[in-house]
Each structure stands twice: as structure tokens, then as C-alpha cells.
Design a protein around this motif. Structure first.
Motif, short mmCIF file in Angstrom:
data_model
loop_
_atom_site.label_atom_id
_atom_site.label_comp_id
_atom_site.label_asym_id
_atom_site.label_seq_id
_atom_site.Cartn_x
_atom_site.Cartn_y
_atom_site.Cartn_z
N ALA A 57 13.88 1.08 -20.01
CA ALA A 57 13.32 1.50 -21.31
C ALA A 57 11.87 1.95 -21.10
O ALA A 57 11.26 1.64 -20.08
N ASP A 58 11.33 2.66 -22.07
CA ASP A 58 9.94 3.09 -21.90
C ASP A 58 9.29 3.46 -23.23
O ASP A 58 9.97 3.85 -24.18
N ILE A 59 7.98 3.31 -23.26
CA ILE A 59 7.18 3.87 -24.36
C ILE A 59 5.89 4.41 -23.77
O ILE A 59 5.53 4.06 -22.64
N SER A 154 7.61 14.64 -37.89
CA SER A 154 8.57 13.94 -38.77
C SER A 154 9.84 13.64 -37.96
O SER A 154 10.07 14.27 -36.91
N ARG A 155 10.68 12.73 -38.47
CA ARG A 155 11.94 12.44 -37.77
C ARG A 155 12.75 13.74 -37.59
O ARG A 155 13.27 14.02 -36.51
N GLU A 156 12.84 14.55 -38.67
CA GLU A 156 13.60 15.79 -38.59
C GLU A 156 13.00 16.71 -37.51
O GLU A 156 13.73 17.29 -36.71
N ARG A 158 11.25 15.84 -34.93
CA ARG A 158 11.49 15.27 -33.59
C ARG A 158 12.91 15.61 -33.11
O ARG A 158 13.12 15.99 -31.96
N TYR A 159 13.88 15.47 -34.00
CA TYR A 159 15.27 15.75 -33.59
C TYR A 159 15.51 17.25 -33.40
O TYR A 159 16.29 17.66 -32.55
N GLU A 160 14.83 18.06 -34.21
CA GLU A 160 14.98 19.52 -34.05
C GLU A 160 14.45 19.94 -32.68
O GLU A 160 15.08 20.68 -31.94
N GLN A 226 21.77 7.79 -25.39
CA GLN A 226 20.99 7.95 -26.62
C GLN A 226 21.17 6.72 -27.50
O GLN A 226 22.12 5.95 -27.31
N ALA A 227 20.25 6.53 -28.44
CA ALA A 227 20.36 5.35 -29.31
C ALA A 227 20.04 5.70 -30.76
O ALA A 227 19.47 4.89 -31.47
N GLY A 228 20.40 6.88 -31.18
CA GLY A 228 20.11 7.29 -32.56
C GLY A 228 20.82 6.42 -33.57
O GLY A 228 22.00 6.12 -33.42
N ALA A 229 20.10 6.00 -34.58
CA ALA A 229 20.69 5.10 -35.57
C ALA A 229 20.74 5.75 -36.95
O ALA A 229 21.64 5.47 -37.74
N SER A 230 19.76 6.61 -37.25
CA SER A 230 19.74 7.28 -38.56
C SER A 230 20.90 8.29 -38.60
O SER A 230 21.52 8.58 -37.58
N ASP A 231 21.12 8.86 -39.79
CA ASP A 231 22.18 9.86 -39.93
C ASP A 231 21.92 11.03 -38.96
O ASP A 231 22.81 11.46 -38.23
C1 FMN Z 1 18.94 -0.50 -27.55
C2 FMN Z 1 17.90 0.52 -27.84
C3 FMN Z 1 17.00 0.88 -26.84
C4 FMN Z 1 16.00 1.79 -27.11
N1 FMN Z 1 15.08 2.09 -26.14
C5 FMN Z 1 14.05 2.91 -26.44
C6 FMN Z 1 13.04 3.17 -25.48
O1 FMN Z 1 13.06 2.67 -24.36
N2 FMN Z 1 12.01 3.99 -25.83
C7 FMN Z 1 11.93 4.58 -27.07
O2 FMN Z 1 10.98 5.31 -27.33
N3 FMN Z 1 12.89 4.35 -28.01
C8 FMN Z 1 13.92 3.53 -27.71
N4 FMN Z 1 14.87 3.28 -28.67
C9 FMN Z 1 14.77 3.97 -29.96
C10 FMN Z 1 15.75 5.12 -30.08
O3 FMN Z 1 15.65 6.03 -29.03
C11 FMN Z 1 15.57 5.88 -31.37
O4 FMN Z 1 14.31 6.48 -31.42
C12 FMN Z 1 15.66 4.95 -32.50
O5 FMN Z 1 16.90 4.28 -32.44
C13 FMN Z 1 15.46 5.65 -33.81
O6 FMN Z 1 16.50 6.50 -34.04
P1 FMN Z 1 16.62 7.11 -35.46
O7 FMN Z 1 15.38 7.94 -35.64
O8 FMN Z 1 17.85 7.96 -35.38
O9 FMN Z 1 16.71 5.98 -36.40
C14 FMN Z 1 15.89 2.37 -28.41
C15 FMN Z 1 16.81 2.01 -29.40
C16 FMN Z 1 17.79 1.10 -29.14
C17 FMN Z 1 18.74 0.75 -30.24
#
Ligand code: FMN
Length: 443
Positions: A57-59, A154-156, A158-160, A226-231
């Protein structure tokens, strides 16, 4: 019993916290997280356990969401206090392993497609086809400030940008046809100019001429995580991702999420079996239930409430020091950060009535998904239940402390899953795509 097998990934951060904020303080946490040997040892252990993937993971900033200060992250060694660069760490691990997939987190919001395509193609070549990319769009104001911006897209937005980013890197990885690198000494023909192409991409976010200066990677392209959670995030994942991380908390939420992602993938013209949904869990394992409970309690004790609250604030993008600590997390918060994490902790709050301070401690100690503490047998029961219910294709395991905690997985949990026929006993392919049963994309 299902014929197919679970996939196992390990979530590691090249910093103090991988599965629990108590991790670096745990008496059995061992080794110097600033040394190459530490990460190589983790890689070798995971390979002994026949894991599919190690994912880092990273930030790109030390979070300061809690109270606008770095203090809680640095003082308590919270999730973002220190992070080594994932690609450098994975290169070191690649040299110490042969089969393990290697996943790097890199943000499409702050990277450049050419640099990223080149770096991941390099890792894929040097590791013999084991590279994966965790595609993140970033969600922290502090990250924007490290890249010359006063606020985040914005979220939009970023995804675009991410969608166009993916189009560009995919073109770059395909800019060399398979077989274009000839290396015929006699002719001489090093690379065939007729099979290496400019991409001439011109778009809203990027102008890239190409071609890449690295030949097509062994896997065609790295595996996309990927880990997108929003719609919007789910649509992005359904379009591109091959592994999807999720933190659903409850089994029925997980089933619903996986069904939703599979249905969305079909709408994008994909075979839903080419996406693997892996919920993140922190298994706490002991030889007996009593030992596992003691381990669980120790993680709580060692996890300072403020460190978990600090990370939760960063995950939600909300300064939680603004709310009374002895009251529950407010409902209907506007969450600019990770909606999935908010859903997870809201659910837990509704179920348990934990105060904000207690929630911070619980969040810091490990994931909030319950039921994954016990003996290898009881944890395997729960994993089997999720798998057979269609809640997942495997798991992303977060280890409470490293590297010691991996021993419990590799020598306890994995053999139990293997005995049940739920997990491989030997590696069955050479690339990460082989391990995951994913096709190699055509050029
Ligand atoms: C298990 C998991 C691990 C994630 N790891 C990272 C990460 O290492 N770095 C990061 O910037 N975001 C990470 N995220 C965030 C996602 O990439 C994503 O930005 C976040 O789920 C928001 O998505 P959304 O904008 O669709 O809600 C992680 C999310 C989850 C659920």
C-alpha cells in the motif's frame, strides 16, 4: 465443496502498520523495516505459504487530518507515519523470490503515464511476469499539497483522469508488438522498427507520443488491482480491475458487493470471472481460542486510540477530533475520503454502539470485520463460509505484526486451507496471471 481455489494476497505497507497499529510495538515484531533483509524475508515467507501476491500500500504524504497536525501519526507510528517507495521495495523482493506476485500502489492523480508504464514494465520483465499495480486515485488534501496543488481534484476529476491514464499506459504497453525485440546478432536486427509504434495520444489530461522505451512486458501488462467503493469507483473497477480489494465488514454486504461488481463488469463487456474480489481481513490466530483471544486483546491494548482515530480521520477525510470522543460517530457525515471505510465503521457503530474513542482503538487494532480470530480451524471455517457463499474469490490478509505474524498464517492457516482443498499446495504457473487464472491481454 467448490472446485475452484481461493486466492491469497498479503497487504503489507513498507512502514510501521500493515494490519494493526499495534504492529510495530508488538513484542514479536522483529527486524528493521528500513532494511532490505526485512522485506526479502517477508517475500520468502509468503512464497513458502504459496501466496498469490504481496501487495504494498502507499500514500504520498504523512496525514494531518486529525487536528490538522502530524503529531498523532508520528508519535504513535500510525498508518502513514513512514512509507518507503513500493517499487524499490518490490524490486528488492523480486530478487529474493521466484513465484510471488508483486503489487505496487501508484496514484494516477500524481504520477505520469510514461514514467509509470516504464517502471512497471521494468518490474514485470525483471520479475519474470509477476508485476501488479494497485491503481489509486488518492484522497488526501495533504497529498495534493506535495504536488503543487492547494486542493485535491474532485472525485469525478480524479476518476476521469484515471480513466485516461489507463488508456495511455495500456497503449504504451502495447506500443511494442510481441516479438518486436528480435536481438538477431547476424542481421543485425535488435528491434524490428515495423513492430514498434508511436501512440500519438492526445486527450484532456495527457499528450503522449510514445512508443515506450521498454518492450512489451511478459504479462502483456501488469495485473490491475483497484479498491473503488463509490458508485464511480465501482464503475472504474468494473472497467479495468482484475483484483478488487474491499472492506465489507459483513458477509451479506460482501456478497452484494461482489454481485454488483460482476454485473457491472458484464456491462463493460467483460467476463466476470476475470475479476477477483478479495476482502481485506486481519486474521488473529492462536493454537487455541484462548490464545487467539489473548492475542486479540494484546493488539487492542497496544493500539493507542488516537493512532486509530488519526488513521480513520485520514481515511474519511474528516477531522474526528471535532466530535465528542465519548459519543458515537455521527451519521450522515459528508465524507470526502473513502466511502467504503465510512460504510464499514458506520455499520460497526450501529451494531456495537462504540464511542468514537473506542472505535478509534478498534479501527487501529485491526480491520473491523469480526469473526476472523481463533484457531487455524475456526478461521478457515469462516473463510470457507465466505468463499462458498460467493462473498469473495479469496482474501487480502493483513498481518497484525511482521514478520512474526506471517508464521501463523504460513504454518497454521495455509496448511488448514490446503487440507480442505481450498488452496494450492504448489505454484501452478510462472506469471501472476497464471496463478490468478487470468488471460494475457492481446497486444
Ligand atoms: C483495502 C484497501 C486498500 C487501499 N489502499 C490504498 C493505498 O494504499 N493508497 C491509497 O491512496 N488508497 C488506497 N485505498 C483507497 C482506494 O484506492 C480508493 O481511493 C478508495 O477506496 C476510495 O474510492 P472511492 O473514491 O471510489 O470511494 C485502499 C482502499 C481499500 C479498501
Amino acid at each position: 465443496m467448490l472446485d475452484k481455489k481461493l486466492h491469497l494476497a498479503a497487504f503489507v505497507s513498507a512502514g510501521p502498520v500493515s494490519g494493526s497499529h499495534a504492529g510495530w510495538r508488538h513484542p514479536e515484531a522483529d527486524g528493521d523495516l528500513l532494511s532490505a533483509a526485512y522485506y526479502q524475508n517477508i517475500g520468502r515467507l509468503l512464497e513458502q505459504g504459496r501466496f498469490d501476491l504481496l501487495f504494498i500500500a502507499d500514500i504520498l504524504a504523512i496525514p494531518d487530518t486529525l487536528g490538522g497536525s502530524l503529531d498523532s501519526q508520528l508519535r504513535y507510528g500510525a498508518l502513514g507515519a513512514l512509507r518507503l517507495d513500493p517499487l524499490v521495495v518490490l524490486s528488492i523482493i523480486a530478487g529474493a523470490t521466484k513465484h510471488l506476485g508483486l503489487g505496487a500502489t501508484i496514484s494516477t492523480t500524481y504520477a505520469q503515464p510514461y514514467v509509470l508504464a516504464r517502471a512497471l514494465a521494468t518490474l514485470d520483465h525483471l520479475s519474470g511476469g509477476r508485476a501488479a499495480w494497485n491503481i489509486v486515485t488518492s484522497f488526501q488534501e495533504a497529498e495534493a499539497r506535495n504536488f503543487g496543488l492547494t486542493e485535491q481534484l474532485s472525485r469525478e476529476g480524479r476518476y476521469e483522469r484515471a480513466d485516461e491514464f489507463l488508456e495511455v499506459v495500456t497503449k504504451l504497453w502495447n506500443s511494442w508488438e510481441d516479438g518486436a525485440l528480435v536481438r538477431d546478432r547476424e542481421t543485425p536486427l535488435f528491434a524490428d522498427p515495423a513492430r514498434v509504434h508511436r501512440i500519438d495520444h492526445s486527450g484532456k489530461w495527457f499528450n503522449v507520443r510514445g512508443p515506450l522505451n521498454v518492450s512489451r512486458p511478459p504479462q502483456g501488462r501488469p495485473v490491475f488491482i483497484q479498491a473503488g467503493a463509490s458508485d464511480r469507483g465501482r464503475d472504474f473497477a468494473a472497467r479495468w480491475a482484475e483484483i478488487i480489494f474491499v472492506t465489507p465488514g459483513l458477509i451479506d454486504v460482501a456478497v452484494e458487493f461482489r454481485n454488483d461488481l460482476r454485473a457491472r463488469a458484464v456491462r463493460f463487456g467483460r467476463d466476470p470471472d476475470t475479476i477477483k474480489v478479495l476482502p481485506g481481513i486481519v486474521p488473529v490466530i492462536g493454537d487455541t481460542e484462548k490464545q487467539a483471544k489473548a492475542q486479540h486483546d494484546q493488539l487492542h491494548e497496544l493500539s493507542h486510540p488516537e493512532s486509530g482515530l488519526s488513521t480513520l480521520s485520514y481515511h474519511l477525510g474528516v477531522d474526528l477530533s471535532r466530535f465528542p470522543q465519548d459519543q458515537v460517530l455521527p451519521e450522515d457525515l459528508n465524507v470526502p475520503g473513502v466511502e467504503g471505510h465510512y460504510r464499514e465503521v458506520s455499520e460497526l457503530t450501529r451494531r456495537s454502539g462504540l464511542s468514537l474513542a473506542e472505535l478509534g482503538q478498534r479501527y487501529g487494532a485491526g480491520r473491523t470485520t469480526s469473526g476472523f480470530a481463533g484457531t487455524p480451524g475456526t478461521v478457515a471455517d469462516r473463510m470457507q463460509e465466505w468463499f462458498e457463499a460467493g462473498a469473495c474469490d479469496g482474501f487480502m490478509l493483513q498481518v497484525p505484526y511482521l514478520p512474526g505474524g506471517l508464521g501463523e498464517l504460513v504454518h497454521g492457516l495455509v496448511p488448514e486451507l490446503q487440507r480442505r482443498g481450498l488452496f494450492r499446495t504448489e505454484y501452478d504457473g510462472s506469471t501472476l496471471r497464471d496463478l490468478l487464472g487470468l488471460p494475457r491481454p492481446a497486444g
